[in-house]
Design an enzyme around this catalytic site. Structure first.
Site, PDB file in Angstrom:
ATOM      1  N   LEU A 141       0.864  -1.171   0.000  1.00 23.83           N
ATOM      2  CA  LEU A 141       0.000   0.000   0.000  1.00 23.83           C
ATOM      3  C   LEU A 141       0.906   1.228   0.000  1.00 23.83           C
ATOM      4  CD1 LEU A 141      -2.696  -0.930   2.701  1.00 23.83           C
ATOM      5  CD2 LEU A 141      -2.916  -1.098   0.219  1.00 23.83           C
ATOM      6  N   ASP A 142       0.471   2.284  -0.677  1.00 22.12           N
ATOM      7  CA  ASP A 142       1.232   3.521  -0.652  1.00 22.12           C
ATOM      8  C   ASP A 142       1.385   4.009   0.775  1.00 22.12           C
ATOM      9  OD1 ASP A 142       1.315   3.482  -3.413  1.00 22.12           O
ATOM     10  OD2 ASP A 142      -0.434   4.783  -3.633  1.00 22.12           O
ATOM     11  N   LYS A 143       2.411   4.807   1.018  1.00 23.91           N
ATOM     12  CA  LYS A 143       2.675   5.341   2.354  1.00 23.91           C
ATOM     13  C   LYS A 143       1.427   5.965   2.960  1.00 23.91           C
ATOM     14  CE  LYS A 143       5.208   9.045   4.690  1.00 23.91           C
ATOM     15  NZ  LYS A 143       6.137  10.188   4.524  1.00 23.91           N
ATOM     16  N   THR A 145      -1.735   5.552   2.098  1.00 24.59           N
ATOM     17  CA  THR A 145      -2.959   4.755   2.002  1.00 24.59           C
ATOM     18  C   THR A 145      -3.018   3.841   3.220  1.00 24.59           C
ATOM     19  OG1 THR A 145      -2.962   4.783  -0.420  1.00 24.59           O
ATOM     20  CG2 THR A 145      -4.222   3.036   0.649  1.00 24.59           C
ATOM     21  N   ARG A 242      -5.769   5.691  -7.731  1.00 24.23           N
ATOM     22  CA  ARG A 242      -5.523   7.127  -7.808  1.00 24.23           C
ATOM     23  C   ARG A 242      -5.499   7.607  -9.255  1.00 24.23           C
ATOM     24  NH1 ARG A 242      -0.168   7.559  -4.375  1.00 24.23           N
ATOM     25  NH2 ARG A 242      -0.434   9.795  -4.792  1.00 24.23           N
TER      26      ARG A 242
END
Length: 341
Positions: A141-143, A145, A242
């Site tokens: 997961l993105d930082k 998110t 996104r």
């Protein structure tokens, strides 16, 4: 022999004659994946009749597999006493609710304070994954998110989960707050995604070298100038949600990468108040539910992370603003946004 070094001395059984040696080796050794077996063969750690062979070598009757598998080595980054929100844990895997702001894996600029550092401290019984004592990151997961993630604790479980992700067997459901209300109630986006032609750290639906990407979305709640979407990923491309939300012209609230060019315009169009945006410090994207077949039990399992505090604060502010407005609701339709064939 050094402690934990494992000696191998095996005569290939008749049922494996004619099969690839990496397949035979992974089957004959306990807790050894095919990828791990291939690495042992490529490095010449395991030899056939005293000779190094490629993983694709077809074994013959009477072939002798022998060598010394070295002890597992500790990973370069260390454990840190970072609290984890654990949803489930067993011998094969751990499911956590990742907070926003936490990087998943150590990298340049983020060598500590990551999820992996926390897992190394929490899991004192990690088995070898890729020849190291480390947790197995199956997906990321993105930082900024938040939400549900599964991490493998052994290499066989890592390979099983990775295969499920690859064939799209895993169901991934997200929640996202986006600018402006969609005219439709749900739809599909099938725009391909690739590296941005100019900004190489970003992804784009206009890349010359792209891969198929499919996202299904539906509106869970409408507000004045915004909406809460439930999003199911059919594929797992980098920054897929996104990028697709931005292509839908409903960028995720707080996304300064894919919403930055449209941000001021979007705010003007939606008339979102400063109060509503006060709690927004990151993209309002949350990995809500994750479902897959458990590699050890064979059962279909599902895990859910509740909406985090900052997203609930945004929801309260949006509801407060919407309650003051008497706005007409768009006509419900189904919309498909797809790339050209």
């Amino acid at each position: 022999m050094p402690e934990d070094q494992h000696a191998v001395h095996l005569i290939v059984p008749d049922q494996y004659v004619g099969k690839r040696v990496d397949v035979a080796l992974s089957s004959l050794l306990h807790d050894c994946s095919r990828n791990r077996a291939a690495d042992l063969l490529k490095l010449g750690i395991i030899k056939i009749g005293g000779e190094a062979k490629k993983p694709g070598y077809r074994v013959r009757a009477g072939d002798l597999l022998e060598g010394q598998i070295p002890a597992l080595v500790a990973t370069a980054y260390g454990p840190e006493a970072i609290p984890l929100n654990i949803l489930h844990e067993d011998d094969g895997l751990i499911v956590i609710n990742k907070p926003p702001g936490m990087v998943v894996h150590p990298a340049a600029g983020h060598t500590s304070g990551t999820l992996v550092n926390a897992l190394l401290y929490h899991c004192d019984d990690l088995k070898g994954i890729g020849g190291e004592l480390r947790p197995g990151i199956v997906h990321r997961l993105d930082k900024d998110t938040s939400g549900t993630m599964v991490v493998a604790k052994t290499e066989p479980v890592l390979n099983d989960l990775a295969a499920q992700f690859k064939v799209r067997h895993v169901k991934k459901t997200y929640l996202a707050y986006v600018y402006r209300e969609p005219n439709e109630d749900e739809g599909d986006i099938t725009l391909p995604i690739g590296r941005h032609p100019v900004h190489r750290k970003r992804m784009s639906v206009n890349s010359k070298r792209s891969r198929t990407a499919q996202t299904h979305w539906k509106v869970r709640e409408r507000f004045e100038g915004a909406a809460l979407l439930e999003i199911v990923l059919k594929t797992g491309r980098t920054h897929q949600i996104r990028v697709h939300c931005a292509a839908l012209k409903h960028p995720i609230i707080g996304d300064t990468v894919y919403g930055s060019q449209k941000l001021k315009k979007a705010e003007a169009l939606t008339r979102l108040s400063a109060e509503a945006l006060r709690s927004v410090k990151r993209q309002m994207l949350h990995s809500w539910q994750l479902s897959f077949t458990h590699p050890l039990s064979g059962e279909w399992v599902s895990f859910e992370s509740p909406m985090p505090e900052d997203m609930r604060e945004l929801q309260k502010a949006l509801k407060k603003k919407t309650a003051l407005e008497d706005i007409p609701r768009p006509v419900s339709r189904i919309r498909n946004l797809a790339g050209k064939n």
